[in-house]
Scaffold this active site. Structure first.
Site, mmCIF file in Angstrom:
data_model
loop_
_atom_site.group_PDB
_atom_site.id
_atom_site.type_symbol
_atom_site.label_atom_id
_atom_site.label_comp_id
_atom_site.label_asym_id
_atom_site.label_seq_id
_atom_site.Cartn_x
_atom_site.Cartn_y
_atom_site.Cartn_z
ATOM 1 N N LYS A 64 35.641 -41.877 77.705
ATOM 2 C CA LYS A 64 35.879 -42.307 76.330
ATOM 3 C C LYS A 64 35.940 -43.823 76.295
ATOM 4 O O LYS A 64 36.758 -44.428 76.988
ATOM 5 C CB LYS A 64 37.196 -41.714 75.806
ATOM 6 C CG LYS A 64 37.549 -42.139 74.383
ATOM 7 C CD LYS A 64 38.890 -41.553 73.978
ATOM 8 C CE LYS A 64 39.284 -41.983 72.581
ATOM 9 N NZ LYS A 64 40.620 -41.452 72.195
ATOM 10 N N ARG B 231 43.372 -29.925 67.678
ATOM 11 C CA ARG B 231 43.920 -30.985 68.537
ATOM 12 C C ARG B 231 45.424 -31.108 68.312
ATOM 13 O O ARG B 231 46.188 -31.325 69.250
ATOM 14 C CB ARG B 231 43.211 -32.303 68.229
ATOM 15 C CG ARG B 231 43.553 -33.472 69.155
ATOM 16 C CD ARG B 231 42.594 -34.599 68.839
ATOM 17 N NE ARG B 231 43.027 -35.897 69.284
ATOM 18 C CZ ARG B 231 42.665 -36.478 70.410
ATOM 19 N NH1 ARG B 231 41.868 -35.828 71.247
ATOM 20 N NH2 ARG B 231 43.072 -37.688 70.730
ATOM 21 N N TYR C 14 55.348 -37.086 65.682
ATOM 22 C CA TYR C 14 55.830 -35.885 66.371
ATOM 23 C C TYR C 14 57.198 -36.095 67.010
ATOM 24 O O TYR C 14 57.721 -35.196 67.658
ATOM 25 C CB TYR C 14 54.830 -35.457 67.443
ATOM 26 C CG TYR C 14 53.490 -35.052 66.882
ATOM 27 C CD1 TYR C 14 53.324 -33.833 66.233
ATOM 28 C CD2 TYR C 14 52.394 -35.903 66.982
ATOM 29 C CE1 TYR C 14 52.091 -33.469 65.703
ATOM 30 C CE2 TYR C 14 51.154 -35.549 66.461
ATOM 31 C CZ TYR C 14 51.017 -34.331 65.827
ATOM 32 O OH TYR C 14 49.792 -33.973 65.308
#
Length: 242
Positions: A148, A209, A241
């Site tokens: 990535k 995801r 989160y």
């Protein structure tokens, strides 16, 4: 076109009642739309709005599966997908763990299934999945090398996912056509078709995801560890989160 309904249903393992329901919904669909195009599909979807939401979702799910079958079998030139309405209960499920064990069951969309599993099990992005080369997969060690933005990271694979990859790992890329990786549009079509088949049309690559992240948090993993596994440079996007 009606003979395609029989071919479609024969591919699915359905109870007698389910077969009858599929047949009724799809025959009604074909009679109403006539020629399949954007306009006829919009009119068909509009005609369902007076029905209960559960009935709309059943009919639209069946039609979406059938549309993918027609496209895959070259009955139609273009791939179409109808939007399935969400109810309040579905919207409230965002941020909650979902039981997606159905993803491990066999599918008429095997490539879409593998894409979904790679996102759900390892949080990979569609662009990362499409760049995976067969040489990046080390089945013996159950690891996968993912690139990535020029940076590579090692992803641990579960035994079940390793087995799935072993069945489809051939050629240069994991997902390829004539030695070149498929486009992102192709990947999203495959994923959408699979999710529709499993009655999870309200999900997406992004929500899968998120399911990966929620599962990691349930296993008491830190946001820093999750960010590292996702290839993120910081935990900024994961702060919600906490």
């Amino acid at each position: 076109m009606k003979e395609a309904i029989d071919q479609f249903i024969q591919q699915k393992q359905l109870s007698k009642n389910s077969r009858l329901a599929y047949t009724y919904d799809l025959e009604q669909f074909l009679e109403q739309v006539g020629t399949i195009n954007d306009t006829s599909l919009r009119l068909y979807q509009s005609s369902l709005q007076s029905l209960k939401l559960s009935v709309q979702k059943r009919k639209l799910s069946a039609v979406n599966q059938f549309l993918y079958f027609l496209y895959n079998q070259k009955y139609i030139e273009h791939y179409y997908k109808l939007n399935i309405p969400k109810d309040q209960k579905e919207n409230s499920s965002q941020g909650s763990l979902l039981d997606l064990s159905v993803f491990w069951q066999e599918s008429q969309v095997p490539q879409g299934r593998l894409i979904a599993l790679l996102i759900l099990e390892n949080g990979l992005l569609p662009s990362e999945i499409l760049s995976i080369k067969v040489a990046d997969i080390q089945l013996d060690f159950q690891i996968l090398s993912v690139e990535k933005a020029g940076q590579k990271r090692i992803v641990q694979l579960s035994s079940k996912l390793t087995e799935e990859l072993s069945r489809m790992a051939s050629g240069t890329y994991l997902f390829e056509k004539k030695g070149k990786p498929y486009s992102r549009q192709w990947a999203f079509r495959q994923l959408e078709a699979f999710l529709s088949e499993k009655g999870q049309a309200g999900l997406s690559a992004q929500s899968l995801r998120e399911q990966y992240i929620l599962r990691q948090l349930k296993d008491k993993r830190s946001l820093h560890d999750i960010a590292r596994d996702l290839g993120l440079k910081s935990i900024t996007t994961l702060e919600k989160y906490r």
